[in-house]
Write a protein that holds these residues in place. Sequence first.
Motif, short mmCIF file in Angstrom:
data_model
loop_
_atom_site.label_atom_id
_atom_site.label_comp_id
_atom_site.label_asym_id
_atom_site.label_seq_id
_atom_site.Cartn_x
_atom_site.Cartn_y
_atom_site.Cartn_z
N GLN A 1 6.11 0.59 6.32
CA GLN A 1 6.12 1.98 5.63
C GLN A 1 6.37 2.86 6.85
O GLN A 1 6.26 2.69 7.96
N ILE A 2 7.24 3.79 6.46
CA ILE A 2 8.15 4.86 7.34
C ILE A 2 7.30 5.94 7.01
O ILE A 2 7.18 6.54 5.96
N ARG B 1 -1.35 -11.80 -3.15
CA ARG B 1 -0.13 -12.41 -2.65
C ARG B 1 -0.49 -13.39 -1.77
O ARG B 1 -1.49 -13.35 -0.94
N ALA B 2 0.25 -14.36 -1.53
CA ALA B 2 0.07 -15.39 -0.63
C ALA B 2 0.68 -15.20 0.80
O ALA B 2 1.58 -15.47 1.42
N ASP B 3 0.19 -14.16 1.55
CA ASP B 3 0.33 -13.59 2.69
C ASP B 3 -0.95 -13.98 3.51
O ASP B 3 -2.02 -13.66 3.33
N ILE B 4 -0.72 -14.84 4.39
CA ILE B 4 -1.64 -15.74 5.03
C ILE B 4 -1.24 -16.05 6.50
O ILE B 4 -0.27 -16.57 6.66
N VAL B 5 -2.51 -16.08 7.28
CA VAL B 5 -2.25 -16.55 8.98
C VAL B 5 -3.18 -17.70 9.03
O VAL B 5 -4.60 -17.49 8.86
N VAL B 6 -2.91 -18.59 9.80
CA VAL B 6 -3.59 -19.62 10.27
C VAL B 6 -3.82 -19.58 11.58
O VAL B 6 -2.80 -19.68 12.49
N LEU B 7 -4.97 -19.17 12.19
CA LEU B 7 -5.20 -18.71 13.67
C LEU B 7 -5.71 -19.93 14.55
O LEU B 7 -6.49 -20.74 13.83
N SER C 1 -7.31 -1.61 7.61
CA SER C 1 -6.01 -0.98 7.61
C SER C 1 -5.22 -1.30 6.51
O SER C 1 -4.49 -0.59 6.03
N ALA C 2 -5.55 -2.60 5.73
CA ALA C 2 -4.88 -2.84 4.37
C ALA C 2 -5.28 -1.76 3.44
O ALA C 2 -4.48 -1.11 2.45
N LYS C 3 -6.21 -1.02 3.48
CA LYS C 3 -6.98 0.01 2.74
C LYS C 3 -6.21 1.35 2.95
O LYS C 3 -5.82 2.09 2.01
N ILE C 4 -5.63 1.49 4.06
CA ILE C 4 -5.11 2.55 4.49
C ILE C 4 -3.59 2.53 3.93
O ILE C 4 -2.87 3.56 3.49
N PHE C 5 -3.05 1.14 3.88
CA PHE C 5 -1.81 0.84 3.20
C PHE C 5 -2.00 1.09 1.70
O PHE C 5 -0.84 1.28 1.13
N ARG C 6 -3.11 1.04 1.47
CA ARG C 6 -3.52 0.97 -0.24
C ARG C 6 -2.86 -0.20 -0.86
O ARG C 6 -2.20 0.05 -1.87
N LEU C 7 -3.07 -1.33 -0.05
CA LEU C 7 -2.58 -2.67 -0.44
C LEU C 7 -3.46 -3.25 -1.71
O LEU C 7 -4.80 -3.13 -1.47
N LYS C 8 -2.90 -3.48 -2.82
CA LYS C 8 -3.74 -3.91 -3.87
C LYS C 8 -4.09 -5.47 -4.07
O LYS C 8 -5.25 -5.85 -4.45
#
Length: 423
Positions: free
Chosen positions: A145-146, A368-374, A352-359
């Motif tokens: 986001q810009i 969405r399959a956005d996933i991180v294995v730590l 922060s996802a809420k700030i981005f308003r990601l649904k």
Amino acid sequence: MDLIIRNARLKGQDNLKDIGVNGDRIVAIRDKIEEKGTTEIDAAGNLVTPPFVDPHIHLDAVLTVGDPQYNMSGTLLEGIEIWSKRKAKLTFDDIKKRAIEAIKWEVAQGTLKIRTHVDVCDPSLVALEAMVEVKNEVKGLADLQIVAFPQEGIVSYPNGKELMRKALEKGADIVGGIPHYEWSREDGIESLDIVFELAKEFDKDIDVHIDETDDDHSRFTEYLASKTLKEGYQGRVTASHTTAMHSYNNAYAFKLIGLLKKAGVNVITNPLDNIALQGRFDTYPKRRGLTRVKELLEAGVNVGIGHDSILDPWYPLGRGNMLQVAFMCLNVTHMTGYNEMLKIFDAITVNSAKIFRLKDYGIREGNRADIVVLNAPSEIEAIRLMAEALYVIKDGKVVANTQPASSTVNGESITFRVSGIYD
Ligand code: FE2
């Protein structure tokens, strides 16, 4: 299924789960998925989390430290002086190259959503144009986001309002501002009125640098919240930095925090820059200069944490790691209580996802399959170890992976992980 992640530890779940992905969606979360996936990843009991979100960075300035000179005093004022010299040399390719490099660093460490401020106090708008191209080019790696960011003011900079308008026409997503930096209090108020006017005209969200000073008389955040309520813009406005809140008297801070909650204004704190830049006019004791993160969270205000700078005239270090930023934040804000450390992990993810308003953010079927294995079993261990992102998956595809470092002492291999404490 296209991808199955096995033996995943999910937030708040006792049993390990298998996660199934088809295309760009999470389609199954079960104790055991019987079928075989085209690709299979064994999370081996490690924490599997939605990606980190960096809601505040300046990608047009990253990786410029030392050019044309290093900041010798480490102060904001010397940083601004150096940046004005560097800014004169900016070119389209120079900005793109550095921004893409820093984005790759963030992605490799588990960040897939990035909100960048871009300085639009430049009649050529070269940085803005370059960043719009970067945003399109990196789509497969990260979602950008810009913010149209008037570094030198909207009212105080020649033609500032028109440059903001042009930036929005050319593709900026968010309206920025810097009221505390305008020449006078009146100019600061006028600049916020312009911010709302443009946001409504272009139907955009707002994210302003605000009260980023130790001056306890800098009180624009109050006006921002009041204006948000009057304009019916709840949930669409973010106050970045708000460091002056650290120095307000407690009675005023209490009133302001209540107003921010009522107005649904998000707050972003930037611990690396602000622990380094604030308190510079103090003798001892020196103020920490971060906004009141603990009290804001306790009052129910949504707080995110930003990286702000990576190797630029204002902050000379940084490597694009949101866990490092979280680590700094929880130390500086006295949030080392057990549940407080968990809240700090939320601040670099869900808040922060809420700030981005990601649904469709989060490890849930249909998202969405956005996933991180730590490389850690829990949120607290992830922060303590600044755990590597073993696998970073965007829209169902593995876009980055990291081999953890290994250490040997007297020929015996050791890890820094301890079982039974935070797992
Ligand atoms: Fe900033």
